[in-house]
Write an enzyme that holds these catalytic residues in place. Structure first.
Site, short mmCIF file in Angstrom:
data_model
loop_
_atom_site.label_atom_id
_atom_site.label_comp_id
_atom_site.label_asym_id
_atom_site.label_seq_id
_atom_site.Cartn_x
_atom_site.Cartn_y
_atom_site.Cartn_z
CB VAL A 105 -0.94 -0.01 1.24
CG1 VAL A 105 -1.91 -1.19 1.16
CG2 VAL A 105 -0.15 -0.07 2.55
CG ASP A 106 5.07 0.53 -0.65
OD1 ASP A 106 5.75 -0.41 -0.17
OD2 ASP A 106 4.81 0.61 -1.87
CG HIS A 121 -3.89 -6.19 0.51
ND1 HIS A 121 -2.86 -6.92 1.06
CD2 HIS A 121 -4.82 -7.11 0.10
CE1 HIS A 121 -3.17 -8.22 1.01
NE2 HIS A 121 -4.34 -8.36 0.42
CB CYS A 129 -16.11 9.86 2.94
SG CYS A 129 -17.37 10.55 4.05
CB CYS A 149 -15.57 13.59 4.28
SG CYS A 149 -15.98 13.76 2.53
CB THR A 190 4.38 -12.12 -0.80
OG1 THR A 190 3.23 -12.30 0.05
CG2 THR A 190 4.34 -13.18 -1.90
CB SER A 191 5.03 -14.53 4.24
OG SER A 191 3.83 -13.78 4.41
CG ASN A 218 10.81 -14.50 0.15
OD1 ASN A 218 11.52 -14.24 1.11
ND2 ASN A 218 9.48 -14.32 0.17
#
Ligand code: APR
Length: 248
Positions: A105-106, A121, A129, A149, A190-191, A218
Site C-alpha cells: 500500500v506504499d 490491499h 469517507c 471528509c 511475500t510470505s 524471496n
C-alpha cells in the site's frame, strides 16, 4: 541464488506472451519500509485486530489513524529501490500484457514507473469517507486522529483492505484473470500466507496447459515455494535487476 536458476527464469520470461507479478512487503524492505511478519515487523508492535480490522476502527478510530499516519510518515521518507525499477523495466517489454498485482500500500511501484498496477490491499495515499463513500488521494501528509471528509464532513478511514474485508471486485477480478492467463508468474517478497492474494499462485499453476511457470523471489522459501518451478533466493533489490539483465 544459482546462475542456472536465473538462466531458467530468464528463458521462461523470454518465451512468455503474458507476465503477472505478485509482490509483497519484501519488495519494499530495501527501501526502508517494514515488513509485517519479520521479527521486527509491523505485527510485532501492533495487534492486527486493533489496527487493521473494521472492528478495531469502530472501537478506536484514533488508534487506527495513529498507526496509519505513522506508516504514511515512514513511506514519505523512502524511495523505490532497484527491485521496483526492475519491475517497471520488465513492464516496458510486455506493455499491457504485463500485470503487477501488489499487496503493498506504499505506492512505491507507481513511484518507480510501473503503470499496470492492481493495488489489491488499497493504498496509504488514499482515504475513503464512511458517509459519502468518496475516495481521495491525499498524498502522505499526516491526517490527524479524526480526519473529516472535505465534502460532507463525514468520518474518513484509510482506503486499505482490512482483515475480514472483501477485496474490491474491480481490482480482484482483473488480478485473477492476469494470474490465470499469464505464462510466467513472478512471486516477489511475500510470505504468501494471506488470502485471497496468495491464491493467485495456484490459480496460475491451475490454468489450461501448459501451466504458468512460477518464479519465487524471496530471502527464504515460503508458503509459495511448493508452487514454484524455481526459487531465486536473495534480496529482490539485487535479484530483480539481475533477472532483467539476464533477459537482455
Ligand atoms: N527481498 C525479498 N524478499 C524479502 C526481502 C527482500 N529484501 N525482505 C523480506 N522479504 C520477504 C520475507 O522473507 C517474507 O517472505 O518478504 C516477505 C514479507 O512477508 P510479510 O511480512 O508477511 O508481508 P506480506 O507477504 O506482504 O504480507 C501480506 O499481510 O499483513 C497483511 O495486508 C498485509 O499486505 C500484507 C499481507
Amino acid at each position: 541464488m544459482t546462475d542456472d536458476n536465473l538462466i531458467r527464469a530468464a528463458d521462461w520470461l523470454r518465451l512468455a506472451e503474458r507476465v503477472c507479478v505478485l509482490t509483497g512487503a519484501g519488495v519494499s524492505a530495501e527501501s526502508g519500509v517494514p515488513t509485517f511478519r519479520a521479527s521486527d515487523g509491523l505485527w510485532e508492535g501492533h495487534r492486527i485486530e486493533d489496527v487493521a480490522s473494521p472492528e478495531g476502527f469502530e472501537r478506536d478510530p484514533g488508534l487506527v489513524w495513529n498507526f496509519y499516519n505513522a506508516r504514511r510518515a515512514n513511506v514519505k521518507t523512502v524511495k523505490p529501490n532497484p527491485g521496483h525499477y526492475a519491475l517497471a523495466k520488465l513492464e516496458e517489454r510486455w506493455g499491457d500484457r504485463f500485470t503487477l498485482v501488489t499487496q503493498n500500500v506504499d505506492g512505491l511501484h507507481r513511484a518507480a514507473g510501473s503503470k499496470n498496477i492492481l493495488e489489491i490491499h488499497g493504498s496509504l495515499h488514499r482515504t475513503r469517507c464512511l458517509c459519502c463513500a468518496k475516495v481521495e488521494d491525499r498524498g502522505l501528509e499526516p491526517l490527524g486522529e479524526a480526519p473529516e471528509c472535505p465534502h460532507c464532513h463525514g468520518q474518513l478511514r484509510p482506503d486499505i483492505v482490512w482483515f475480514g474485508e472483501a477485496l474490491p471486485n474491480d481490482i480482484w477480478e482483473p488480478a485473477l484473470v492476469a494470474a490465470h492467463e499469464c505464462d510466467v508468474l513472478l512471486v516477489v517478497g511475500t510470505s504468501a500466507v494471506v488470502h485471497p492474494a496468495a491464491s493467485l499462485i495456484p490459480v496460475a499453476k491451475g490454468r489450461k496447459q501448459p501451466a504458468a511457470k512460477v518464479v519465487e523471489i524471496n530471502l527464504t522459501p515460503t508458503e509459495a515455494s511448493r508452487h514454484a518451478d524455481v526459487g531465486l533466493y536473495g534480496p529482490s533489490g539485487q535479484v530483480l535487476p539481475k533477472l532483467v539483465e539476464r533477459l537482455g
